[in-house]
Design an enzyme around this catalytic site. Sequence first.
Site, PDB file in Angstrom:
ATOM      1  N   GLU A   1     -89.303  14.477 120.158  1.00 43.68           N
ATOM      2  CA  GLU A   1     -90.516  13.785 118.964  1.00 43.68           C
ATOM      3  C   GLU A   1     -89.959  12.981 119.072  1.00 43.68           C
ATOM      4  O   GLU A   1     -89.929  11.165 117.688  1.00 43.68           O
ATOM      5  CB  GLU A   1     -88.891  14.672 118.096  1.00 43.68           C
ATOM      6  CG  GLU A   1     -89.510  15.954 117.528  1.00 43.68           C
ATOM      7  CD  GLU A   1     -88.147  16.495 116.146  1.00 43.68           C
ATOM      8  OE1 GLU A   1     -87.950  16.358 115.469  1.00 43.68           O
ATOM      9  OE2 GLU A   1     -87.203  17.142 117.418  1.00 43.68           O
TER      10      GLU A   1
ATOM     11  N   ASN B   1     -85.776  20.123 120.056  1.00 36.29           N
ATOM     12  CA  ASN B   1     -86.028  19.476 119.246  1.00 36.29           C
ATOM     13  C   ASN B   1     -84.566  18.308 118.518  1.00 36.29           C
ATOM     14  O   ASN B   1     -83.995  18.880 119.699  1.00 36.29           O
ATOM     15  CB  ASN B   1     -85.956  20.212 117.866  1.00 36.29           C
ATOM     16  CG  ASN B   1     -84.836  21.157 118.043  1.00 36.29           C
ATOM     17  OD1 ASN B   1     -84.119  22.124 118.375  1.00 36.29           O
ATOM     18  ND2 ASN B   1     -83.833  20.489 116.678  1.00 36.29           N
ATOM     19  N   HIS B   2     -84.293  17.293 118.077  1.00 36.72           N
ATOM     20  CA  HIS B   2     -83.525  16.275 118.622  1.00 36.72           C
ATOM     21  C   HIS B   2     -82.876  15.981 116.276  1.00 36.72           C
ATOM     22  O   HIS B   2     -83.751  15.080 115.852  1.00 36.72           O
ATOM     23  CB  HIS B   2     -83.459  14.741 118.971  1.00 36.72           C
ATOM     24  CG  HIS B   2     -83.121  13.740 119.470  1.00 36.72           C
ATOM     25  ND1 HIS B   2     -81.898  14.553 118.950  1.00 36.72           N
ATOM     26  CD2 HIS B   2     -82.337  12.390 119.741  1.00 36.72           C
ATOM     27  CE1 HIS B   2     -81.009  13.655 119.781  1.00 36.72           C
ATOM     28  NE2 HIS B   2     -81.058  12.038 119.470  1.00 36.72           N
ATOM     29  N   ALA B   3     -81.819  16.840 116.532  1.00 38.78           N
ATOM     30  CA  ALA B   3     -80.982  15.865 115.142  1.00 38.78           C
ATOM     31  C   ALA B   3     -79.757  15.850 114.665  1.00 38.78           C
ATOM     32  O   ALA B   3     -79.487  14.770 113.511  1.00 38.78           O
ATOM     33  CB  ALA B   3     -81.017  17.277 114.610  1.00 38.78           C
TER      34      ALA B   3
END
Length: 237
Positions: free
Chosen positions: A153, A80-82
Amino acid sequence: MLRAFSVAYWAFIGISCVVFFLGAVLVWLLTLPFDRRRVVLHLYSSAWASFYVYVNPLWRLRVTGRRLVPWHGPAVLVANHASLIDILVLFALFRPFKWVSKQEIFRVPLIGWNMRLNDYVPLVRGSAESIRRMMAHCDRLLAAGSPVIMFPEGRRTSDGELQPFKDGAFELAVRHQVPVIPIAVHGTRRALPRHGLVLRDHVDVHVEVLPPIEPHDDVSSLKALARKSIASALTAP
């Protein structure tokens, strides 16, 4: 106070990158004759990136499940990429993977040049031709035994919620019949927001490598399983 610290921290990174890049060039030259996959250079780059995490007194990093990422043999890693610092903390896996990253980063002096030396994979979002070249590049890397890592994503989340996954990583896993290894990255959005470079107060970051998923013949089901695995880890207490 945090604003002043942030300015000093990013300035330190900018200055020290000159020294680290010179070291990368030396490692590249010395290992080029025998290290075709550039494993040594990638591990040097991992130490370079991780250094900026561990010297930051506001961040505490924990990595679990590292043993699930192979030293030898192909795999597709998805995370995931935040936050911008996701890249820094994922380097702390210290495994010989290859990054798939947006092409703009490859244009950044020193850091982008090092990415090219490492044979990482550039991608222009929304360009069908760039996607074709990216997939072909990943095909070559996987065939040579190098894992690749992607943010399925496609871009950083704007609200903290896990976004829909794109097909590319899972098409590669199906085509090469290699495992998908989901990785949940916790806490980076709180450490550095999507917009701006002002660091926030003390944050615990956790890189959690989850059990590998064996390849299916169905891209959609493989993608759904990987997303479910990461989503469950991110919402676990």
